[in-house]
Design an enzyme around this catalytic site. Structure first.
Site, PDB file in Angstrom:
ATOM      1  N   ARG A  96       0.838  -1.182   0.000  1.00 46.68           N
ATOM      2  CA  ARG A  96       0.000   0.000   0.000  1.00 46.68           C
ATOM      3  C   ARG A  96       0.883   1.246   0.000  1.00 46.68           C
ATOM      4  O   ARG A  96       1.950   1.264   0.635  1.00 46.68           O
ATOM      5  CB  ARG A  96      -0.836  -0.026   1.278  1.00 46.68           C
ATOM      6  N   THR A 375      -9.829   0.027 -10.176  1.00 45.04           N
ATOM      7  CA  THR A 375      -8.808  -0.720  -9.472  1.00 45.04           C
ATOM      8  C   THR A 375      -8.820  -1.999 -10.260  1.00 45.04           C
ATOM      9  O   THR A 375      -9.665  -2.157 -11.147  1.00 45.04           O
ATOM     10  CB  THR A 375      -9.267  -0.907  -8.009  1.00 45.04           C
ATOM     11  N   ASP A 417      -7.736   8.326   0.103  1.00 46.82           N
ATOM     12  CA  ASP A 417      -8.316   7.255   0.927  1.00 46.82           C
ATOM     13  C   ASP A 417      -8.129   7.506   2.431  1.00 46.82           C
ATOM     14  O   ASP A 417      -8.650   6.764   3.258  1.00 46.82           O
ATOM     15  CB  ASP A 417      -7.714   5.890   0.557  1.00 46.82           C
ATOM     16  N   SER A 446      -7.650   0.959   3.131  1.00 48.92           N
ATOM     17  CA  SER A 446      -8.122   0.449   1.835  1.00 48.92           C
ATOM     18  C   SER A 446      -9.322  -0.457   2.035  1.00 48.92           C
ATOM     19  O   SER A 446      -9.564  -0.959   3.129  1.00 48.92           O
ATOM     20  CB  SER A 446      -6.997  -0.349   1.185  1.00 48.92           C
ATOM     21  N   SER A 447     -10.062  -0.668   0.955  1.00 52.34           N
ATOM     22  CA  SER A 447     -11.130  -1.680   0.959  1.00 52.34           C
ATOM     23  C   SER A 447     -10.775  -2.884   0.113  1.00 52.34           C
ATOM     24  O   SER A 447     -11.589  -3.803  -0.040  1.00 52.34           O
ATOM     25  CB  SER A 447     -12.425  -1.078   0.414  1.00 52.34           C
ATOM     26  N   GLY A 467     -13.676  -1.337  -7.018  1.00 58.35           N
ATOM     27  CA  GLY A 467     -14.961  -0.724  -6.674  1.00 58.35           C
ATOM     28  C   GLY A 467     -14.968   0.053  -5.380  1.00 58.35           C
ATOM     29  O   GLY A 467     -16.029   0.270  -4.794  1.00 58.35           O
ATOM     30  N   GLY A 468     -13.786   0.480  -4.892  1.00 60.99           N
ATOM     31  CA  GLY A 468     -13.761   1.272  -3.666  1.00 60.99           C
ATOM     32  C   GLY A 468     -14.460   0.536  -2.539  1.00 60.99           C
ATOM     33  O   GLY A 468     -14.271  -0.673  -2.359  1.00 60.99           O
TER      34      GLY A 468
END
Ligand code: DON
Length: 575
Positions: A96, A375, A417, A446-447, A467-468
């Site tokens: 990340r 993403t 984010d 993050s998701s 898709g966030g």
């Protein structure tokens, strides 16, 4: 025999029912790479064909996606990878992005204290310190079998020699060039069509500067990116344009090897990404809440089943907002949030047929949707059963829209984010809780939810999605499809998806597959439901009960593919 029945019988005999085998996906026992962009999946499969293992193929796919899927594939962004070896050893690799050393908690607020989204959407203040190249190096060093150069090279060649533009890529590039990239001359120089005009399907695109960057990474190693001339280019560009990332931020970047989060759902084990992703914890909390509620007995995609799922989502996403952030900076109660006991206490607050109000549940933190679909997730398995689930991103489509001058790659806009305004958690979905406020060197929450499901020690499912915040619910739908409803991987990936994220207190549901009556029933329970286009892009692998892996590309994206290694060389044994 009554006439109608006779007629029906005659018709049946005249045209026997379609006995074609159901579409289960692409079967292959010699390995699979399933991803959103067919030349990149083929690049990964070519590495499997040279007896590379799943991690070699995953790294090759990542570098190839950085070329052929520039909206999300990247070297200037970050991601997460879950690896499962054939012996069942599990590893999570966290690459990340991190906040630059000079970042501050209020850097995205204007003079009136309002969030200035234009600063996180695009431009030089939007990027976090990229993690992708270090992360891929970390995965390769731990697990790879082929030399580093061999797994980076397919991406180098795609960039240097070019590849045909698909209809989807032409549309996407033309729109990015017209909008976000137009302000950044280096981006237009890198991605504009030579001689001007719009990209069309079948044009060949060559990315010379990106090719040079990738070739340096291939031959000189990742330090070319973090300490060498590429780092100089990033730092110079930042300095010239008001950005924050410095050479020392780049030199200090480290990928982290973490322990995946694990849960169970009946006889299945679920393995997913730990913090700084919220994905695994939130997914397991939702599964734990739903496990005792006998969803299958209520039917697939019926109002009573969807109601329970929405209520589980609402509660788990509230916990996400309340507790989740970078574990190197904040204490995240992972064990409690993923425990069955905790889920029981949460499930006890769900009404049988009445929607709760999100604002009531989170009253203590509320002070007063849709994320873009950019993403990318890919899944890999090799012939020995080594499995990889990777989700990677620049955050928005084409990230910050900034291409590093002379280096040809896009930088992320991942700083968005973080919670941009400490304390501001409101009904429109802004979150301002302390766990995810900006601090120098911190990873933003993050998701992304790369996930595997295992049964009796064998992989059953590898999945994940873009898709966030919708990602976690897309993965939930697929995992429930396989584990609760007994669907095949293809059926579970094709199934209608739904999203609720606590706040805003809305449900979105894909327009196909759920009847008007079901939506009306959900509304009568008090849910605010909206139908919409597609949710997610979940390129998955499902292993059937007879042990055959099937590549399940998500048909929501036409360029996607399940690639198999074409010319497999003799097995070398082991991983
Ligand atoms: O890490 C995250 O959760 C987001 N940056 C992912 C962004 C995303 O999925 C955008 N669209 N598909």
């Amino acid at each position: 025999m009554p006439r109608l029945t006779l007629l029906a019988l005659m018709l049946l005999l005249a045209s026997p029912p379609d006995r074609a085998a159901p579409d289960l996906g692409v079967p292959s026992k010699t390995g699979l790479v399933v991803c959103t962009s067919s030349p990149a999946c083929d690049a990964g499969a070519s590495v499997l064909a040279r007896a590379g293992n799943a991690v070699d193929a995953a790294v090759a796919t990542a570098f190839a996606l950085a070329v052929t899927h520039p909206s999300a594939g990247n070297v200037g962004g970050g991601g997460f990878m879950i690896v499962r070896t054939p012996s069942g050893e599990l590893t999570a690799i966290d690459y990340r992005e991190k906040a630059p050393g000079a970042a501050t908690r209020t850097m995205y607020l204007d003079a009136d204290g309002k969030i200035n989204r234009s600063l996180t959407n695009a431009g030089y203040l939007a990027p976090g310190v990229p993690g992708a190249v270090r992360g891929l190096q970390t995965a390769h060093t731990r697990f790879g079998k082929l030399p580093w150069k061999d797994v980076v090279m397919p991406g180098v060649l795609l960039a240097e020699q070019g590849f045909p533009v698909s209809a989807g890529l032409a549309r996407s590039l033309n729109s990015a060039l017209q909008r976000g990239m137009a302000k950044f001359p280096a981006s237009v120089a890198a991605y504009g069509k030579p001689g001007g005009g719009k990209w069309a399907q079948g044009d060949r695109i060559v990315l010379a500067d990106l090719g040079r960057t990738l070739r340096a990474i291939a031959t000189d190693g990742p330090d070319a990116f973090y300490k060498g001339w590429i780092a100089d280019r990033i730092a110079d560009d930042m300095k010239a344009n008001g950005g924050l990332i410095t050479k020392s931020d780049l030199a200090a970047y480290e990928a982290k090897v973490r322990t995946p989060v694990r849960g169970t759902y009946r006889e299945y084990e679920v393995i997913s990404m730990p913090p700084p992703s919220s994905g695994g914890v939130t997914l397991i909390e939702m599964l734990n809440i739903l496990e005792p509620l006998a969803l299958k007995s209520k039917g697939l995609l019926t109002a009573p089943a969807l109601h329970l799922q929405i209520e589980a989502m609402r509660r788990a996403y509230l916990d996400r907002a309340r507790h989740l952030g970078d574990p190197d900076f904040v204490e995240v109660p992972v064990a409690r949030l993923t425990s069955k006991d905790y889920a029981r206490t949460v499930a006890a607050t769900i009404g049988a047929d009445k929607a709760s109000r999100s604002a009531d549940l989170g009253r203590d933190i509320v002070t007063t949707p849709q994320e873009p679909d950019e993403t990318t997730h890919y899944s890999v398995i090799d012939r020995h059963g080594m499995a990889v689930a990777t989700t990677t991103t620049l955050e928005g489509s084409y990230g910050s829209h900034v291409v590093v001058k002379g280096a040809g790659f896009l930088l992320n806009n991942e700083m968005g984010d973080f919670n941009p305004k400490p304390g501001a958690t409101n009904l429109t979905g802004d979150i301002g809780t302390p766990a995810n406020v900006i601090d120098p060197g911190k990873r933003m929450l993050s998701s992304m939810t790369p996930t595997m499901v295992v049964r009796d020690g064998k992989v059953v499912l590898i999945t994940g999605s873009p898709g966030g915040r919708t990602i976690i619910n897309t993965v939930l739908a697929i995992v429930l499809g396989v584990t609760e409803y007994g669907l095949t991987g293809r059926e579970a990936v094709d199934m209608t998806r739904m999203h609720h994220q606590w706040l805003p207190d809305d449900v979105t549901i894909e327009a196909t597959g759920v009847s008007d009556a079901t939506i009306a029933r959900l509304r009568s329970m008090g849910h605010r439901v909206r139908t919409q286009g597609r949710q997610g892009d979940a390129h998955s692998i499902w292993v059937s009960p007879d042990g055959t892996p099937y590549g399940i590309n998500d048909k929501r994206t036409p360029d996607s593919k399940a690639s198999v290694p074409a010319h497999l060389t003799a097995p070398t044994g082991g991983q």
